[in-house]
Design a protein around this motif. Sequence first.
Motif, PDB file in Angstrom:
ATOM      1  N   ILE A  89     -13.700   1.929  70.968  1.00 31.46           N
ATOM      2  CA  ILE A  89     -14.969   2.593  70.652  1.00 31.46           C
ATOM      3  C   ILE A  89     -14.773   3.630  69.547  1.00 31.46           C
ATOM      4  CG2 ILE A  89     -16.792   4.084  71.559  1.00 31.46           C
ATOM      5  CD1 ILE A  89     -16.383   2.747  74.262  1.00 31.46           C
ATOM      6  N   GLY A  90     -13.671   4.386  69.627  1.00 33.64           N
ATOM      7  CA  GLY A  90     -13.397   5.396  68.606  1.00 33.64           C
ATOM      8  C   GLY A  90     -13.217   4.788  67.230  1.00 33.64           C
ATOM      9  N   ILE A  91     -12.451   3.714  67.141  1.00 33.11           N
ATOM     10  CA  ILE A  91     -12.230   3.045  65.856  1.00 33.11           C
ATOM     11  C   ILE A  91     -13.543   2.486  65.313  1.00 33.11           C
ATOM     12  CG2 ILE A  91     -11.140   1.033  64.775  1.00 33.11           C
ATOM     13  CD1 ILE A  91      -8.730   1.568  66.683  1.00 33.11           C
ATOM     14  N   ASN A  92     -14.370   1.953  66.219  1.00 32.81           N
ATOM     15  CA  ASN A  92     -15.664   1.435  65.789  1.00 32.81           C
ATOM     16  C   ASN A  92     -16.569   2.545  65.262  1.00 32.81           C
ATOM     17  OD1 ASN A  92     -17.607  -0.877  65.685  1.00 32.81           O
ATOM     18  ND2 ASN A  92     -18.747   0.427  67.085  1.00 32.81           N
ATOM     19  N   MET A  93     -16.537   3.723  65.923  1.00 32.20           N
ATOM     20  CA  MET A  93     -17.330   4.862  65.450  1.00 32.20           C
ATOM     21  C   MET A  93     -16.868   5.313  64.072  1.00 32.20           C
ATOM     22  SD  MET A  93     -17.937   7.262  68.825  1.00 32.20           S
ATOM     23  CE  MET A  93     -18.604   8.612  67.855  1.00 32.20           C
ATOM     24  N   ILE A  94     -15.547   5.341  63.863  1.00 31.65           N
ATOM     25  CA  ILE A  94     -15.006   5.726  62.552  1.00 31.65           C
ATOM     26  C   ILE A  94     -15.470   4.730  61.488  1.00 31.65           C
ATOM     27  CG2 ILE A  94     -12.890   5.988  61.203  1.00 31.65           C
ATOM     28  CD1 ILE A  94     -11.528   6.903  63.841  1.00 31.65           C
ATOM     29  N   ARG A  95     -15.405   3.440  61.827  1.00 29.74           N
ATOM     30  CA  ARG A  95     -15.815   2.399  60.886  1.00 29.74           C
ATOM     31  C   ARG A  95     -17.298   2.525  60.532  1.00 29.74           C
ATOM     32  NH1 ARG A  95     -17.965  -2.587  61.403  1.00 29.74           N
ATOM     33  NH2 ARG A  95     -17.914  -2.465  63.678  1.00 29.74           N
ATOM     34  N   GLU A  96     -18.136   2.732  61.563  1.00 26.43           N
ATOM     35  CA  GLU A  96     -19.572   2.858  61.314  1.00 26.43           C
ATOM     36  C   GLU A  96     -19.874   4.108  60.486  1.00 26.43           C
ATOM     37  OE1 GLU A  96     -21.425   0.513  61.905  1.00 26.43           O
ATOM     38  OE2 GLU A  96     -20.573  -0.631  63.550  1.00 26.43           O
ATOM     39  N   GLY A  97     -19.144   5.202  60.779  1.00 26.04           N
ATOM     40  CA  GLY A  97     -19.347   6.429  60.022  1.00 26.04           C
ATOM     41  C   GLY A  97     -18.977   6.275  58.557  1.00 26.04           C
ATOM     42  N   ARG A  98     -17.909   5.539  58.286  1.00 28.39           N
ATOM     43  CA  ARG A  98     -17.456   5.325  56.910  1.00 28.39           C
ATOM     44  C   ARG A  98     -18.403   4.408  56.142  1.00 28.39           C
ATOM     45  NH1 ARG A  98     -12.165   6.507  55.522  1.00 28.39           N
ATOM     46  NH2 ARG A  98     -12.046   4.666  54.181  1.00 28.39           N
ATOM     47  N   HIS A  99     -19.074   3.512  56.873  1.00 26.77           N
ATOM     48  CA  HIS A  99     -20.006   2.600  56.222  1.00 26.77           C
ATOM     49  C   HIS A  99     -21.409   3.205  56.080  1.00 26.77           C
ATOM     50  CE1 HIS A  99     -16.881  -0.398  56.982  1.00 26.77           C
ATOM     51  NE2 HIS A  99     -17.483  -1.148  56.089  1.00 26.77           N
ATOM     52  N   GLY A 100     -21.589   4.398  56.628  1.00 24.19           N
ATOM     53  CA  GLY A 100     -22.843   5.115  56.439  1.00 24.19           C
ATOM     54  C   GLY A 100     -24.015   4.578  57.234  1.00 24.19           C
ATOM     55  N   LYS A 101     -23.748   3.844  58.311  1.00 21.67           N
ATOM     56  CA  LYS A 101     -24.849   3.348  59.134  1.00 21.67           C
ATOM     57  C   LYS A 101     -25.452   4.494  59.939  1.00 21.67           C
ATOM     58  CE  LYS A 101     -23.531  -1.482  59.729  1.00 21.67           C
ATOM     59  NZ  LYS A 101     -23.326  -2.582  60.702  1.00 21.67           N
ATOM     60  N   THR A 102     -26.773   4.428  60.131  1.00 24.69           N
ATOM     61  CA  THR A 102     -27.439   5.458  60.920  1.00 24.69           C
ATOM     62  C   THR A 102     -27.188   5.228  62.404  1.00 24.69           C
ATOM     63  OG1 THR A 102     -29.506   4.223  61.166  1.00 24.69           O
ATOM     64  CG2 THR A 102     -29.258   5.597  59.200  1.00 24.69           C
ATOM     65  N   VAL A 103     -27.398   6.282  63.190  1.00 25.76           N
ATOM     66  CA  VAL A 103     -27.237   6.178  64.639  1.00 25.76           C
ATOM     67  C   VAL A 103     -28.188   5.135  65.202  1.00 25.76           C
ATOM     68  CG1 VAL A 103     -27.464   7.431  66.811  1.00 25.76           C
ATOM     69  CG2 VAL A 103     -26.454   8.549  64.841  1.00 25.76           C
ATOM     70  N   GLU A 104     -29.408   5.096  64.675  1.00 26.98           N
ATOM     71  CA  GLU A 104     -30.395   4.145  65.169  1.00 26.98           C
ATOM     72  C   GLU A 104     -29.971   2.701  64.886  1.00 26.98           C
ATOM     73  OE1 GLU A 104     -31.076   6.925  63.609  1.00 26.98           O
ATOM     74  OE2 GLU A 104     -32.100   8.015  65.224  1.00 26.98           O
ATOM     75  N   GLU A 105     -29.341   2.478  63.740  1.00 29.87           N
ATOM     76  CA  GLU A 105     -28.866   1.132  63.407  1.00 29.87           C
ATOM     77  C   GLU A 105     -27.766   0.678  64.348  1.00 29.87           C
ATOM     78  OE1 GLU A 105     -29.439   0.596  58.611  1.00 29.87           O
ATOM     79  OE2 GLU A 105     -27.850   1.907  59.298  1.00 29.87           O
ATOM     80  N   VAL A 106     -26.923   1.608  64.749  1.00 34.61           N
ATOM     81  CA  VAL A 106     -25.793   1.272  65.616  1.00 34.61           C
ATOM     82  C   VAL A 106     -26.219   1.172  67.074  1.00 34.61           C
ATOM     83  CG1 VAL A 106     -23.516   2.017  66.435  1.00 34.61           C
ATOM     84  CG2 VAL A 106     -24.159   2.355  64.035  1.00 34.61           C
ATOM     85  N   ASN A 107     -26.983   2.139  67.541  1.00 34.40           N
ATOM     86  CA  ASN A 107     -27.294   2.249  68.970  1.00 34.40           C
ATOM     87  C   ASN A 107     -28.670   1.730  69.363  1.00 34.40           C
ATOM     88  OD1 ASN A 107     -24.825   3.434  69.486  1.00 34.40           O
ATOM     89  ND2 ASN A 107     -25.572   5.488  69.100  1.00 34.40           N
ATOM     90  N   GLY A 108     -29.535   1.506  68.396  1.00 36.95           N
ATOM     91  CA  GLY A 108     -30.899   1.094  68.728  1.00 36.95           C
ATOM     92  C   GLY A 108     -31.881   2.223  68.491  1.00 36.95           C
ATOM     93  N   ALA A 109     -33.124   1.989  68.851  1.00 33.95           N
ATOM     94  CA  ALA A 109     -34.205   2.922  68.523  1.00 33.95           C
ATOM     95  C   ALA A 109     -34.014   4.303  69.124  1.00 33.95           C
ATOM     96  CB  ALA A 109     -35.535   2.339  68.988  1.00 33.95           C
ATOM     97  N   SER A 110     -33.451   4.390  70.333  1.00 31.77           N
ATOM     98  CA  SER A 110     -33.337   5.686  71.007  1.00 31.77           C
ATOM     99  C   SER A 110     -32.260   6.575  70.405  1.00 31.77           C
ATOM    100  CB  SER A 110     -33.042   5.485  72.497  1.00 31.77           C
ATOM    101  OG  SER A 110     -31.730   4.960  72.683  1.00 31.77           O
ATOM    102  N   GLY A 111     -31.275   5.969  69.732  1.00 34.81           N
ATOM    103  CA  GLY A 111     -30.163   6.751  69.200  1.00 34.81           C
ATOM    104  C   GLY A 111     -29.056   6.974  70.206  1.00 34.81           C
ATOM    105  N   HIS A 112     -29.357   6.882  71.507  1.00 34.38           N
ATOM    106  CA  HIS A 112     -28.350   7.054  72.550  1.00 34.38           C
ATOM    107  C   HIS A 112     -27.565   5.758  72.706  1.00 34.38           C
ATOM    108  CE1 HIS A 112     -26.612   7.914  76.521  1.00 34.38           C
ATOM    109  NE2 HIS A 112     -26.865   9.185  76.254  1.00 34.38           N
ATOM    110  N   PRO A 113     -26.240   5.832  72.923  1.00 42.25           N
ATOM    111  CA  PRO A 113     -25.459   4.603  73.107  1.00 42.25           C
ATOM    112  C   PRO A 113     -26.086   3.699  74.170  1.00 42.25           C
ATOM    113  CG  PRO A 113     -24.004   6.492  72.968  1.00 42.25           C
ATOM    114  CD  PRO A 113     -25.401   7.031  72.999  1.00 42.25           C
TER     115      PRO A 113
END
Length: 200
Positions: A89-113
Amino acid sequence: MIFFGDLMMGMYFTLFSVALGLAADAFAVSLCIGLEIGRVKIKDMIVTGLWFGGFQALMPTVGYLLGNYMYDLINAVDHWIAFALLSLIGINMIREGRHGKTVEEVNGASGHPGFCRMLVMAVATSVDALAVGITLPTAVGSGLLLSVSVIGFTAFLLSAVGVRLGARLGTSLRTGAETSGGVILVAIALKILVGHLMNG
């Protein structure tokens, strides 16, 4: 009566110490969730607390029911499971952060995992409590129900507070919050693994 009172105080102190120790990783992971989602509502705090508090209470109960014959097996693999899950999960978060994806794009509309990510994190932070549950009532001197209630409630409170603190910290960081959360998760994973290997 004085002796009995001291005995009870000692039991509660020991139980609360165990509860804090078990909840420490859940608190740290909750900080990462807060870093990731940024804007935390009361609902987010409650949901996070229920996930971590629920599993911190569930795992010792399962460990107690499995019995001592499972202790060696659980103790041999719990840290590896936690390390693998939190690292992924940590590596995936780092990857998503580096690619500039928004929280909503990663987690869905609520933003919460979502359900799957919360399940993985809740299991990863509570799997060590399986082994603890086998010996907890005897070691602490309290009944199983009291033990798991205190452990679960402590984890609930710390996780709810953790996600809120993480959100405030994420707001101050503004950029790189998700990457920072991922780094923290990997660090927690390494801490769990190294701690068990050094003590085991």
